[in-house]
Design an enzyme around this catalytic site. Structure first.
Site, PDB file in Angstrom:
ATOM      1  N   LYS A   1      -3.533  -3.191  10.526  1.00 35.25           N
ATOM      2  CA  LYS A   1      -4.209  -4.369  11.092  1.00 35.25           C
ATOM      3  C   LYS A   1      -3.424  -5.638  10.789  1.00 35.25           C
ATOM      4  CE  LYS A   1      -8.423  -1.740  10.841  1.00 35.25           C
ATOM      5  NZ  LYS A   1      -7.903  -0.644   9.996  1.00 35.25           N
TER       6      LYS A   1
ATOM      7  N   CYS B   1     -14.077   2.629   8.330  1.00 35.05           N
ATOM      8  CA  CYS B   1     -13.947   3.888   9.073  1.00 35.05           C
ATOM      9  C   CYS B   1     -15.021   4.841   8.552  1.00 35.05           C
ATOM     10  CB  CYS B   1     -12.537   4.465   8.993  1.00 35.05           C
ATOM     11  SG  CYS B   1     -11.882   4.601   7.342  1.00 35.05           S
TER      12      CYS B   1
HETATM   13  N1  SAM Z   1      -6.534  -2.537   6.772  1.00 36.12           N
HETATM   14  C1  SAM Z   1      -5.674  -1.426   6.395  1.00 36.12           C
HETATM   15  C2  SAM Z   1      -4.929  -0.936   7.624  1.00 36.12           C
HETATM   16  O1  SAM Z   1      -5.448  -1.117   8.735  1.00 36.12           O
HETATM   17  O2  SAM Z   1      -3.837  -0.418   7.517  1.00 36.12           O
HETATM   18  C3  SAM Z   1      -6.463  -0.335   5.702  1.00 36.12           C
HETATM   19  C4  SAM Z   1      -7.222  -0.881   4.524  1.00 36.12           C
HETATM   20  S1  SAM Z   1      -7.921   0.364   3.504  1.00 36.12           S
HETATM   21  C5  SAM Z   1      -9.354   0.819   4.331  1.00 36.12           C
HETATM   22  C6  SAM Z   1      -8.548  -0.634   2.200  1.00 36.12           C
HETATM   23  C7  SAM Z   1      -7.458  -1.253   1.335  1.00 36.12           C
HETATM   24  O3  SAM Z   1      -8.033  -2.324   0.602  1.00 36.12           O
HETATM   25  C8  SAM Z   1      -6.886  -0.299   0.299  1.00 36.12           C
HETATM   26  O4  SAM Z   1      -5.490  -0.310   0.381  1.00 36.12           O
HETATM   27  C9  SAM Z   1      -7.361  -0.868  -1.029  1.00 36.12           C
HETATM   28  O5  SAM Z   1      -6.425  -0.680  -2.071  1.00 36.12           O
HETATM   29  C10 SAM Z   1      -7.506  -2.340  -0.687  1.00 36.12           C
HETATM   30  N2  SAM Z   1      -8.481  -3.095  -1.513  1.00 36.12           N
HETATM   31  C11 SAM Z   1      -9.703  -2.681  -1.929  1.00 36.12           C
HETATM   32  N3  SAM Z   1     -10.316  -3.660  -2.624  1.00 36.12           N
HETATM   33  C12 SAM Z   1      -9.479  -4.718  -2.605  1.00 36.12           C
HETATM   34  C13 SAM Z   1      -9.551  -6.038  -3.145  1.00 36.12           C
HETATM   35  N4  SAM Z   1     -10.616  -6.419  -3.842  1.00 36.12           N
HETATM   36  N5  SAM Z   1      -8.518  -6.886  -2.935  1.00 36.12           N
HETATM   37  C14 SAM Z   1      -7.423  -6.475  -2.244  1.00 36.12           C
HETATM   38  N6  SAM Z   1      -7.286  -5.237  -1.725  1.00 36.12           N
HETATM   39  C15 SAM Z   1      -8.305  -4.368  -1.898  1.00 36.12           C
END
Ligand code: SAM
Length: 391
Positions: A115, A292
């Protein structure tokens, strides 16, 4: 958007990376000689060697190919001209509808970067970089940050994206000078991953390495071992094996019912926290929230609770109604659902507001003729009273 029997094939979705190419250019080079199908069903039933594609009617610059096609050795993939990304995963950046007036954009949960790079492509289409528009991409996990950086570079988006690696979005101060121009925020936090279409080794994160020709690099953290780590929100990341086109970080549901309920409670508390944190950025006027997941609790449940929150009320955040959404998603028919058992007697919104919010929420269902994974997205908007049309 007709439902099919369970065993439906899943197309290979390809997003044209308009940071460094155009759809017309790819159709006349990489896909020269491919026939344009008038229906998605035609590519779904075609063999991997068929030279056929379908142009998606909802998302600009998105093409579908037969499920078994292998484009991973094509020069366009190696050069980052094409990106493998599920259709549903393209909804959030498109729905955010970033314009040059929005200034900087935060991607709060960025890795592996599908994204983030999509936002960069949209900004680049509108001459955003010339206006100094930046995507500030937060990623808390250090291993996944490495993948995010590689993906941003590969997509030629490094002049548009500022990666904040190992940085927790929840501790970013909304009032910091650094974020004073942030007008839009995309949030795609960790979730149960229950919408993901079956994963296997062929779906593992593989980014092409331009320096070594057609060689690919596997980005599973610690080989094929799954790494469990605690995040700062008390929700454990279940799986940091990275998928390029399946963008979850927390796949696999706990099979035991009681445990799943506990996990959804923890995840939705974290999701609500991160969403209400985004609502605190003073110049932000647009937010998208996506997962998702197929669960109401992580989806509409979080949206309803965020709308009822103190910060949403104080700052004037509202749901972006269907009629105000970008054309391709206004036309999308799978909308939000209401679970009457979710909030008990203590209902958060009046009946007509519920219907309006559900209509504004967007869902994708796996195993349907739409060819998408299970997904959820909603957008929030606010009018902060400042006139953005002023020079
Ligand atoms: N948006 C990404 C994509 O489309 O390629 C996928 C995101 S994945 C569902 C969620 C990501 O958020 C993970 O890599 C996780 O490590 C990160 N994450 C979770 N909590 C977070 C936080 N508080 N701050 C920054 N990153 C975070």
């Amino acid at each position: 958007q007709e439902d099919l029997p369970k065993k439906v094939r899943h197309p290979r979705w390809v997003r044209i990376n308009t940071v460094n190419t155009t759809c017309a250019e790819q159709l006349s080079t990489t896909f020269a000689g491919y026939a344009r199908a008038s229906k998605l069903a035609a590519v779904l039933s075609a063999s991997g060697s068929a030279r056929i594609y379908f142009q998606d009617p909802n998302i600009p610059n998105l093409l579908a190919f037969p499920p078994d096609i292998d484009l991973s050795t094509s020069p366009a993939y190696i050069k980052g001209n094409i990106i493998f990304q599920d259709k549903a995963s393209c909804f959030p950046a498109y729905l955010l509808n970033v314009t040059p007036e929005d200034g900087d954009v935060i991607d709060g949960c960025a890795a592996p970067g599908n994204k983030t790079t999509h936002l960069a492509a949209i900004i680049s289409d509108q001459d955003g970089p010339a206006r100094g528009q930046t995507v500030i991409a937060f990623e808390r996990d250090k291993v996944r940050t490495g993948t995010l950086q590689k993906m941003v570079k590969l997509a030629s988006a490094d002049r548009i994206v500022l990666v904040k690696g190992g940085a927790d979005f929840l501790v970013a101060s909304p009032d910091s000078e650094e974020f004073s121009k942030v007008g839009a925020i995309l949030l795609d936090p960790s979730c149960s991953g229950s919408g993901i279409v079956g994963r296997d080794d062929t779906m593992r994160m593989r980014l092409p390495d331009p320096s070594s020709g057609t060689k690919t690099i596997s980005h599973t953290s610690k080989g094929k071992k799954r790494k469990r780590d605690k995040d700062t929100n008390g929700v454990s990341e279940r799986n940091t094996t990275l998928d390029l086109d399946l963008d979850d970080s927390a796949a696999e549901e706990t099979p035991v019912k009681g445990k799943l309920a506990e996990r959804l409670t923890a995840l939705s508390a974290f999701q609500l926290r991160i969403l209400t944190h985004a609502m605190r950025f003073p110049k932000a006027r647009k937010i998208t929230y996506s997962t998702c997941s197929v669960h109401f609790k992580e989806n509409e449940g979080v949206v309803f609770r965020a709308l009822a929150s103190q910060v949403a009320k104080e700052r004037g955040w509202a749901i972006l109604k269907r009629e105000h959404q970008v054309d391709g998603l206004k036309r999308w028919e799978r909308r939000g659902i209401w679970d009457s058992t979710a909030f008990g007697e203590d209902s958060l919104l009046a009946q007509e507001q519920k219907a309006e919010v559900c209509e504004a929420c967007i869902r994708c269902e796996k195993g349907t003729a739409d060819g998408t994974m299970g997904f959820f997205v909603a957008a929030f908007v606010r009018d902060d009273g400042s006139d953005q049309t002023a020079p």
